[in-house]
Structure formats: C-alpha cells, structure tokens
Motif scaffolding. Structure first.
Motif, PDB file in Angstrom:
ATOM      1  N   LEU A 210      36.796  42.510  25.341  1.00 39.19           N
ATOM      2  CA  LEU A 210      36.941  41.519  26.051  1.00 39.19           C
ATOM      3  C   LEU A 210      36.543  40.279  25.649  1.00 39.19           C
ATOM      4  CD1 LEU A 210      35.651  43.380  29.440  1.00 39.19           C
ATOM      5  CD2 LEU A 210      38.170  42.673  28.732  1.00 39.19           C
ATOM      6  N   GLY A 211      35.325  40.119  24.939  1.00 40.78           N
ATOM      7  CA  GLY A 211      34.899  39.084  24.368  1.00 40.78           C
ATOM      8  C   GLY A 211      34.263  38.035  25.415  1.00 40.78           C
ATOM      9  N   ASP A 212      35.094  37.744  26.445  1.00 39.43           N
ATOM     10  CA  ASP A 212      34.335  36.859  27.340  1.00 39.43           C
ATOM     11  C   ASP A 212      33.226  37.689  28.345  1.00 39.43           C
ATOM     12  OD1 ASP A 212      35.163  34.224  29.153  1.00 39.43           O
ATOM     13  OD2 ASP A 212      34.555  35.564  30.407  1.00 39.43           O
ATOM     14  N   GLN A 213      32.191  36.602  28.224  1.00 36.68           N
ATOM     15  CA  GLN A 213      30.931  37.337  28.845  1.00 36.68           C
ATOM     16  C   GLN A 213      31.119  37.394  30.299  1.00 36.68           C
ATOM     17  OE1 GLN A 213      27.566  34.354  29.159  1.00 36.68           O
ATOM     18  NE2 GLN A 213      28.747  33.080  27.820  1.00 36.68           N
ATOM     19  N   TYR A 214      31.802  36.765  31.147  1.00 40.72           N
ATOM     20  CA  TYR A 214      31.879  36.948  32.607  1.00 40.72           C
ATOM     21  C   TYR A 214      32.689  38.164  32.842  1.00 40.72           C
ATOM     22  CZ  TYR A 214      29.902  32.427  32.965  1.00 40.72           C
ATOM     23  OH  TYR A 214      29.019  31.386  32.502  1.00 40.72           O
ATOM     24  N   LEU A 215      33.766  38.513  32.204  1.00 35.42           N
ATOM     25  CA  LEU A 215      34.611  39.427  32.227  1.00 35.42           C
ATOM     26  C   LEU A 215      33.792  40.697  31.911  1.00 35.42           C
ATOM     27  CD1 LEU A 215      37.927  38.508  30.401  1.00 35.42           C
ATOM     28  CD2 LEU A 215      37.520  38.662  32.713  1.00 35.42           C
ATOM     29  N   ILE A 216      32.918  40.673  30.695  1.00 34.86           N
ATOM     30  CA  ILE A 216      32.172  41.742  30.409  1.00 34.86           C
ATOM     31  C   ILE A 216      31.418  42.241  31.649  1.00 34.86           C
ATOM     32  CG2 ILE A 216      30.200  42.776  29.109  1.00 34.86           C
ATOM     33  CD1 ILE A 216      31.686  41.037  26.807  1.00 34.86           C
ATOM     34  N   ILE A 217      30.515  41.010  32.332  1.00 35.88           N
ATOM     35  CA  ILE A 217      29.816  41.312  33.301  1.00 35.88           C
ATOM     36  C   ILE A 217      30.481  41.966  34.475  1.00 35.88           C
ATOM     37  CG2 ILE A 217      28.130  40.241  35.155  1.00 35.88           C
ATOM     38  CD1 ILE A 217      27.590  38.130  32.844  1.00 35.88           C
ATOM     39  N   ALA A 218      31.598  41.517  34.676  1.00 34.96           N
ATOM     40  CA  ALA A 218      32.410  42.038  35.823  1.00 34.96           C
ATOM     41  C   ALA A 218      32.595  43.526  35.552  1.00 34.96           C
ATOM     42  CB  ALA A 218      33.707  41.210  35.944  1.00 34.96           C
ATOM     43  N   ALA A 219      33.142  43.625  34.358  1.00 30.07           N
ATOM     44  CA  ALA A 219      33.628  45.136  34.051  1.00 30.07           C
ATOM     45  C   ALA A 219      32.469  46.275  34.043  1.00 30.07           C
ATOM     46  CB  ALA A 219      34.151  45.356  32.664  1.00 30.07           C
ATOM     47  N   THR A 220      31.139  45.531  33.883  1.00 28.98           N
ATOM     48  CA  THR A 220      30.042  46.480  33.816  1.00 28.98           C
ATOM     49  C   THR A 220      29.573  46.795  35.163  1.00 28.98           C
ATOM     50  OG1 THR A 220      29.296  45.459  31.892  1.00 28.98           O
ATOM     51  CG2 THR A 220      27.632  46.731  32.971  1.00 28.98           C
ATOM     52  N   THR A 221      29.814  45.792  36.029  1.00 27.65           N
ATOM     53  CA  THR A 221      29.263  45.780  37.583  1.00 27.65           C
ATOM     54  C   THR A 221      30.339  46.958  38.169  1.00 27.65           C
ATOM     55  OG1 THR A 221      28.725  43.513  37.546  1.00 27.65           O
ATOM     56  CG2 THR A 221      29.255  44.723  39.858  1.00 27.65           C
ATOM     57  N   LEU A 222      31.597  46.889  37.706  1.00 32.75           N
ATOM     58  CA  LEU A 222      32.369  48.178  38.301  1.00 32.75           C
ATOM     59  C   LEU A 222      32.161  49.499  37.758  1.00 32.75           C
ATOM     60  CD1 LEU A 222      35.717  45.953  38.563  1.00 32.75           C
ATOM     61  CD2 LEU A 222      34.200  46.609  40.179  1.00 32.75           C
ATOM     62  N   LEU A 223      31.325  49.405  36.692  1.00 35.18           N
ATOM     63  CA  LEU A 223      31.153  50.566  35.941  1.00 35.18           C
ATOM     64  C   LEU A 223      30.715  52.001  36.740  1.00 35.18           C
ATOM     65  CD1 LEU A 223      31.436  51.919  33.164  1.00 35.18           C
ATOM     66  CD2 LEU A 223      29.204  51.097  32.540  1.00 35.18           C
ATOM     67  N   ALA A 224      29.736  51.588  37.555  1.00 34.44           N
ATOM     68  CA  ALA A 224      29.094  52.707  38.200  1.00 34.44           C
ATOM     69  C   ALA A 224      30.036  53.356  39.327  1.00 34.44           C
ATOM     70  CB  ALA A 224      27.810  51.913  39.211  1.00 34.44           C
ATOM     71  N   TRP A 225      30.767  52.363  40.107  1.00 36.10           N
ATOM     72  CA  TRP A 225      31.887  53.023  41.015  1.00 36.10           C
ATOM     73  C   TRP A 225      32.978  53.744  40.317  1.00 36.10           C
ATOM     74  CZ3 TRP A 225      29.990  47.850  42.230  1.00 36.10           C
ATOM     75  CH2 TRP A 225      29.110  47.848  43.433  1.00 36.10           C
ATOM     76  N   ILE A 226      33.512  53.183  39.252  1.00 39.09           N
ATOM     77  CA  ILE A 226      34.627  53.912  38.375  1.00 39.09           C
ATOM     78  C   ILE A 226      34.091  55.147  38.036  1.00 39.09           C
ATOM     79  CG2 ILE A 226      35.753  53.841  36.412  1.00 39.09           C
ATOM     80  CD1 ILE A 226      35.794  50.772  36.559  1.00 39.09           C
ATOM     81  N   SER A 227      32.683  55.386  37.502  1.00 34.90           N
ATOM     82  CA  SER A 227      32.518  56.661  36.930  1.00 34.90           C
ATOM     83  C   SER A 227      32.213  57.672  38.247  1.00 34.90           C
ATOM     84  CB  SER A 227      31.135  56.345  36.167  1.00 34.90           C
ATOM     85  OG  SER A 227      30.702  57.898  35.618  1.00 34.90           O
ATOM     86  N   TYR A 228      31.391  57.218  39.149  1.00 40.83           N
ATOM     87  CA  TYR A 228      31.333  57.902  40.406  1.00 40.83           C
ATOM     88  C   TYR A 228      32.511  58.481  41.109  1.00 40.83           C
ATOM     89  CZ  TYR A 228      29.097  59.432  44.905  1.00 40.83           C
ATOM     90  OH  TYR A 228      28.710  60.078  45.867  1.00 40.83           O
TER      91      TYR A 228
END
Length: 527
Positions: A210-228
C-alpha cells in the motif's frame, strides 16, 4: 424512529460518555461503573424512547475491534509462555463455571430444563474482554497476572459462545452429546485459528504494497471485521480468528509499519477504542429498561427473582475461586513431584485472579439472542443483566483494595533480563557502530564529524546512566522539566508570530509538529 432522531441519540450518547467519564475522574470511580450507572439512569428518563439492542449487531460492531485491540497490545512472548494457564482460565474455568451454574439453577428451579440451565451457565460464565480492560486499566498487577487476565479475556468468549450454541441446540432438539460438543469446540477453534492466520498473513503482505499511511491505517481498521465475518461465514470461531489475526499483526507491525503510520494509527485507534468501550457500557445501562419491563417491573423482579439471582451471582464468584485455587494447588503438587517448574500464584495472586471475573457485553448479547419462547428466557435475561451490574459495581470498584491487601510482588522469573535503561544502552551502541561505519568516505576521510561526536557522547551518557540510574534520576527529571518549559516557550513564541501575521498557517503547523514530537519525547524520557 427515523434516521435523524437515531443520529441525535448517538450524538447524545457520546456527550453522555464525555460527561460520565469526567464525573468518574472527579469522583475517583472506575469509568465503567459511571457509564453503566449513567446509562441505566438515562434509560428511564421521561420522553426517551426505549432502546432495543440487536444482540447480533452489537457483537459484530463492538466485539471484533475490541478483541483486535487487545491482541494488538498484548505481550506475545509472555502469552506463549503462559498459554497453558490462559487455556485453563479461558476454557477450563468457563466450562467448570457453566456446569456449576447449571446445577445450581436446576436446584433452584427443578422445572427448568437442563438445556436452559446450561444456556444460563454459558451466558454468565465467560468474563468479558471489554469489562476486564475497563477495570484493569486503573490498577497495576504483576506481569504474570496481567497476561493471564488479558489472554483469558481474549479467548474465553469463544468458549462461552460455543457452549451457548450447543445449549440452545440441545433445548431445541432435546439431545446432547458431550463427545460431539468437544469435537465441535475443537473444530471451531482450529478453523478460527486457520482463518485468522490466513487473514493476518495477507495483511502483512498487503500493507507492504500500500505504501500510503492513511490507506494502511484504514486497512488495519477493517482487519478485525474482515477476519471475524469471514470466520463466521465459514461457521468457525470468529473470536479465535480475530485474536489470531491480531497476534500476527502485532508481531509484524514493528517491521511493516513506518514510524509515522504507527503514531497516527495509534492515536486514531485509541480514540476509536475509547468510544467503543464507553458505548458498550452505555448500551448495557440503556438496555435496563427493556430488561425490567420483560421481568414485570422492579417490584416483581426483586420479589420473584431477587434471591435466585443472588444465588447465581454467588455461585459465579465461588466457582471461579474454586477453579483458580484448585489449579494453583495442582501446579504446586506437580512442582513437588518434578513434573513442572511453573511457580504457583500463591494465595494473594490466586485471590486477585479469582476476583477479576467481570461480565459485560457478550453476556448481555447472548441473553438477548435467546429465541422467544425459550424456557426461562425472562429469568435468564434478568439474571444476565444483574450479573453484569453486580460484577462491575462490586468487583470493579473493590479490585484495587484487593490487590493492595494481597501485597503482590513481581517474581524474578517474570522480570525481563534487561531493564529499559540497559536496552537503551544496547540500542545506542548499535547506532554508534552504524554511524562509525558511515561517517567516513571510501578514502577514510571523516565526513560527518559532528554526527559521530554526537552519537559517541550519547552512547557514553546512556551507558553511564544505565549503570547508575538511581543516582541520575533526580537530575534527569529536572533536565526534562527544563526541556518541557523550553518547548512551551517556543510554542508561545510560534503562536505570537502567527497571530501577528509574520508566519503563515503552513509554517505554524510544521514547526508546531516538531515541538510536539520534542515534547512527547521529553515526557516519555521523563517517565
């Protein structure tokens, strides 16, 4: 209720969260207690519509991010070291408590089917991750107890959810098989771990691209719901999947995330988790009105259910004490026989560990999800709410005194081999070695003399401080007090220049960011 009124209620809830947190701070109360009591009072305000909680939606919205946050901040090495003790609490204690509560409930109400009694046990047996965090953030525990409680709160929801589903299915079909239940639990746990491992591995590779830090933060925020959600769609444990994903992410975040991404992401995530944890307790309090109305009003609830509820609450506390103390005796016996070398908790540690059994959103959501017409539904629902209130108000407010009374100390085996000062000295030596290798050009000429001198002096000072920390501590505190005062003076001058029109907004923000980083560094060093 239309969308506008719903949004107004949400804003009002967040305003209530701020007011109740402030009140808790001023009164010296755990925030969870103030939020729970405030939500209960708000539930009966005239004109306020009854709040109906959708249990499935509450679990999906709140549980995954709170689990991910817990996994993200947990000490992975200590988690692995104490995995057997954590499993004993997260699985063994939950199963044992469920069985004891079911027996007591059946003794109190012989007409209540065993499946309904087991459902009640499954609902109230797992201590809640959110409630445990809310209570533990205000106290200081030895590392072993801290990791046992953190690990238990991450994993025991899976045990409770599995037991609850099996009990509801048994009530519907009239059949139950312990062997089948154990097999289902194993498959759900293993399946959840596999899903979580895959999602976590994909995240590690994905954020590198991703490279872009805001995209990384957004993707990490969604990580919990995606996995669950993926795990739940595959009919395996969403809790185990989310925790596994979080453990993989926290292990790799030091190498795949930049410093700026970590700082910005941490600030954003801290606020999100704060609001979510607070909203959970407000929602629990707001649901009191519906719970009381289902039970026939306060008078009816107290008269018909008061003593049985107190008996169930006492059973929960006693069952956890029995399990923890018995487990500690087994550890002690194994040590004496030479089968293990794990030091026992001791009486003080076992008592504190037993007392931290706070229930919360999972208990309420499971109770609310019972199908209409389920045997004893109203009693189970009222009991679940009473258990949440009782454990938060009683155990949450007295935990600090119990810890002080126990007089707990950190055993040598739990202490890190190096202190923070020694680790900083090792880091400074490694940095100096790099500077020494890069300070000269290919012909051996020194091209970075000031940089080399700076890192040499820094390494000497840090090593000296590591060897005589107690001697330097007062001077160090005074040093960083001066630094903080200088930062404050610089900020005042910067604002004066901006207000006078001598610098523009961009210059103000850039220089202020440098001052902020300097201030944070000084505060961290002083601490």
């Amino acid at each position: 209720m239309d969308g506008t009124h719903f949004f107004e209620l949400v804003i009002a809830m967040f305003l209530a969260i701020i007011a109740l947190h402030y009140a808790a701070h001023r009164l010296g109360l755990p925030p969870a207690v103030a939020l729970l009591a405030g939500g209960a009072l708000l539930a009966f305000l005239p004109g306020l519509p009854a709040i109906t909680v959708d249990p499935g939606l509450v679990l999906v919205i709140f549980l995954p991010p709170l689990l991910l946050d817990g996994a993200w901040s947990i000490a992975v090495q200590r988690l692995r070291r104490h995995i057997l003790g954590i499993a004993s609490l997260a699985v063994g204690a939950v199963f044992f408590t469920c069985a004891v509560v079911a027996v007591v409930a059946h003794l109190i109400f012989p007409s209540l089917p065993w499946a309904a009694c087991a459902a009640l046990g499954a609902i109230v047996s797992p201590p809640d991750a959110v409630s445990a965090r809310a209570v533990l953030e205000r106290v200081r525990l030895p590392r072993r107890l801290q990791i046992l409680l953190e690990g238990e709160s991450l994993l025991n929801d899976a045990s409770g959810l599995v037991l609850f589903r099996l009990a509801v299915a048994a009530a519907a079909t009239g059949t139950f098989s312990a062997v089948e239940a154990a097999g289902n639990f194993f498959l759900l746990a293993v399946g959840g771990a596999i899903v979580g491992g895959i999602v976590g591995t994909v995240w590690v590779r994905f954020v590198r691209l991703l490279g872009d830090q805001y995209l990384i933060i957004a993707a990490t925020t969604l990580l919990a719901w995606i996995s669950y959600l993926i795990a739940e769609q595959l009919h395996v444990s969403g809790v185990i999947a989310t925790v596994t994903t979080g453990l993989i992410a926290t292990w790799h975040q030091h190498t795949v995330l930049s410093a700026a991404t970590r700082m910005r992401g941490s600030a954003f995530w801290t606020v999100v988790i704060f609001l979510m944890e607070a909203a959970v307790f407000i929602l629990i309090g707001l649901s009191l009105r519906d719970v009381v109305e289902r039970g026939g009003g306060f008078g009816t609830v107290v008269a018909t259910m008061g003593l049985p509820i107190l008996a169930i609450l006492a059973t929960l506390v006693v069952a956890r004490f029995i399990w923890v103390l018995a487990s500690d005796l087994v550890i002690n016996l194994c040590n004496r026989l030479g089968f293990a070398r794990t030091p026992p908790l001791g009486a003080g540690g076992a008592i504190v560990l037993s007392w931290v059994g706070v229930r919360g959103v999972v208990t309420l959501a499971l109770a609310l999800s019972l199908p209409e017409g389920f045997p004893g539904r109203d009693f189970i629902l009222v009991t679940a709410f009473a258990v949440i209130v009782g454990t938060v108000l009683v155990q949450g407010t007295t935990l600090g005194r119990v810890i002080a009374w126990a007089g707990l100390t950190e055993p040598d085996s739990e202490r890190a081999r190096l202190t923070m000062s020694q680790a900083e000295a090792a880091m400074a030596q490694a940095q100096l070695a790099t500077i020494q290798s890069l300070a000269y050009d290919v012909d051996g000429n020194l091209i970075h003399p000031q940089l080399l001198e700076r890192y040499k002096r820094r390494a000497v000072v840090i090593v000296d401080y590591a060897e005589r920390t107690e001697d330097y501590a007062p001077t160090l505190h005074a040093h960083f007090d001066v630094v903080l005062e200088a930062v404050a003076t610089g900020r005042r001058e910067l604002i004066r220049l901006h207000r006078a029109g001598d610098i523009d907004d961009e210059t103000l923000r850039e220089l202020e960011r440098d001052l902020d980083l300097e201030e944070l560094s000084a505060i961290s060093a002083k601490a």
